[in-house]
Design a protein around this motif. Structure first.
Motif, short mmCIF file in Angstrom:
data_model
loop_
_atom_site.label_atom_id
_atom_site.label_comp_id
_atom_site.label_asym_id
_atom_site.label_seq_id
_atom_site.Cartn_x
_atom_site.Cartn_y
_atom_site.Cartn_z
N TYR A 1 0.77 -1.26 -0.04
CA TYR A 1 0.31 -0.17 0.01
C TYR A 1 1.18 1.02 0.18
O TYR A 1 1.85 1.53 0.55
N THR A 2 0.63 1.91 -1.30
CA THR A 2 1.67 3.03 -1.25
C THR A 2 1.27 4.68 -0.81
O THR A 2 1.63 5.36 -1.35
N ASN A 3 -0.76 4.44 -0.61
CA ASN A 3 -1.26 6.08 -0.73
C ASN A 3 -0.92 6.39 0.73
O ASN A 3 -0.95 6.39 1.66
N THR A 4 0.23 7.55 0.11
CA THR A 4 0.85 8.97 1.23
C THR A 4 -0.49 10.16 1.80
O THR A 4 -0.05 10.61 2.90
N SER A 5 -1.54 9.85 1.22
CA SER A 5 -2.17 10.65 1.75
C SER A 5 -3.09 10.07 2.58
O SER A 5 -4.63 11.65 3.04
N TYR A 6 -3.33 9.22 2.80
CA TYR A 6 -4.04 8.28 3.85
C TYR A 6 -4.24 9.42 4.67
O TYR A 6 -3.99 9.95 5.53
N ASP A 7 -5.69 9.48 5.24
CA ASP A 7 -6.53 10.12 6.25
C ASP A 7 -6.82 9.83 7.46
O ASP A 7 -7.33 9.00 8.33
N PHE A 8 -5.29 10.15 8.27
CA PHE A 8 -5.08 9.16 10.23
C PHE A 8 -6.36 9.65 10.56
O PHE A 8 -6.47 9.75 12.12
N GLY A 9 -7.45 11.11 10.63
CA GLY A 9 -8.26 11.28 11.30
C GLY A 9 -9.23 10.48 11.37
O GLY A 9 -9.35 9.06 11.19
N SER A 10 -10.55 10.78 11.96
CA SER A 10 -11.59 9.62 12.01
C SER A 10 -12.53 10.07 10.55
O SER A 10 -13.10 8.29 10.79
N ASN A 11 -12.48 10.55 9.93
CA ASN A 11 -13.32 10.38 8.57
C ASN A 11 -12.74 9.74 7.59
O ASN A 11 -11.44 10.49 6.95
N ILE A 12 -12.64 8.51 7.74
CA ILE A 12 -11.34 8.02 6.53
C ILE A 12 -12.07 8.14 4.77
O ILE A 12 -13.43 7.47 4.67
N LYS A 13 -11.22 8.05 3.66
CA LYS A 13 -12.17 8.62 2.74
C LYS A 13 -12.56 7.47 2.18
O LYS A 13 -11.88 5.96 1.97
N GLN A 14 -13.61 7.08 1.45
CA GLN A 14 -13.68 6.07 0.80
C GLN A 14 -13.23 5.50 -0.11
O GLN A 14 -11.88 4.53 -0.45
N ASP A 15 -12.22 6.17 -0.67
CA ASP A 15 -10.85 6.16 -1.17
C ASP A 15 -9.91 4.99 -0.78
O ASP A 15 -8.76 4.13 -1.81
N ASP A 16 -9.67 6.33 -0.01
CA ASP A 16 -8.48 5.27 0.67
C ASP A 16 -9.54 3.78 1.38
O ASP A 16 -8.22 2.64 1.87
N ARG A 17 -10.10 3.55 1.57
CA ARG A 17 -11.04 2.49 2.25
C ARG A 17 -11.29 1.56 0.82
O ARG A 17 -10.62 0.27 1.45
N GLU A 18 -11.41 2.14 0.16
CA GLU A 18 -10.82 1.17 -1.26
C GLU A 18 -9.62 0.24 -1.35
O GLU A 18 -8.47 -0.95 -1.77
N ALA A 19 -9.12 1.22 -1.27
CA ALA A 19 -7.22 0.94 -0.96
C ALA A 19 -6.44 0.26 -0.13
O ALA A 19 -5.79 -1.35 -0.53
N LEU A 20 -7.18 0.12 1.21
CA LEU A 20 -7.03 -0.59 1.74
C LEU A 20 -7.73 -2.60 1.78
O LEU A 20 -6.94 -3.40 1.49
N ASP A 21 -8.70 -1.59 1.04
CA ASP A 21 -9.59 -3.02 1.44
C ASP A 21 -8.75 -4.29 -0.39
O ASP A 21 -8.69 -5.29 0.28
N SER A 22 -8.04 -3.07 -1.00
CA SER A 22 -7.28 -3.63 -2.62
C SER A 22 -6.41 -4.93 -1.38
O SER A 22 -5.47 -5.96 -1.86
N ALA A 23 -5.49 -3.81 -0.41
CA ALA A 23 -3.78 -4.49 0.37
C ALA A 23 -4.39 -5.73 0.69
O ALA A 23 -3.78 -6.40 1.08
N ALA A 24 -5.51 -5.75 1.86
CA ALA A 24 -6.17 -6.98 2.76
C ALA A 24 -6.67 -8.54 1.76
O ALA A 24 -6.30 -8.86 2.08
#
Length: 181
Positions: free
Chosen positions: A65-88
């Protein structure tokens, strides 16, 4: 190695993992170990070798997983969730290739820990035909714990699958890292 880019620009590599630390003796476990975004997979290889766990097949993918714009706050963005799901899913595919009779696990540092925890969550929710027995997260996080808890509570079988996972999660400079199968 060819990289495929998701529609959101976060890269998840589609590759064959050939970076293993093979067991010395009978294989009793297979663990995918994931490095942080600023590290190289060889750092993971050196780390798992230093553990000297003789019956573990360590799989250390070059990158997940290489998305360096990952939002570490409480509101995860949908595209980050999709990228994490792909990595999983990538982690699931690696572990599904391993022998059926061995303990399966996943772990990592930083972003590797984030992916490991996302993988464990997806397994508990029944997204893959696998459930890790060992999950290790070092200096990682999950910013969507509230939604994870409610998802697990309302998904049939998820509570039992989550309860069967042995999770070690630590954060901070004073954390100790000791793994024993």
């Amino acid at each position: 190695m060819a990289a495929s880019s998701s529609r959101n620009g976060a890269n998840v590599l589609d590759l064959k993992c050939s970076h293993f630390v093979e067991p010395q003796g009978d294989q009793r476990a297979s663990i995918v170990w994931l490095h942080d975004k600023d590290e190289h997979f060889t750092d993971s290889v050196q780390f798992v070798k230093s553990l000297k766990l003789k019956n573990v097949n360590w799989i250390c993918p070059p990158i997940v997983y290489t998305n360096t714009s990952y939002d570490f706050g409480s509101n995860i963005k949908q595209d980050d969730r999709e990228a994490l799901d792909s990595a999983a899913k990538f982690v699931a595919d690696l572990l599904l290739r391993e022998p059926l009779n061995v303990v399966k696990g996943v772990g990592g540092f930083g972003m590797g820990a984030v992916v490991a925890l996302q993988f464990a969550t997806n397994c508990a929710l029944g997204h893959y035909p696998i459930n890790p027995r060992v999950v290790v997260g070092i200096n990682g996080w999950l910013s969507i714990t509230g939604s994870i808890t409610s998802s697990i509570e309302y998904t049939v079988g998820a509570v039992a699958r989550a309860a069967s996972q042995k999770i070690f999660f630590t954060r901070g400079a004073e954390s100790s890292t000791s793994l024993h199968p």
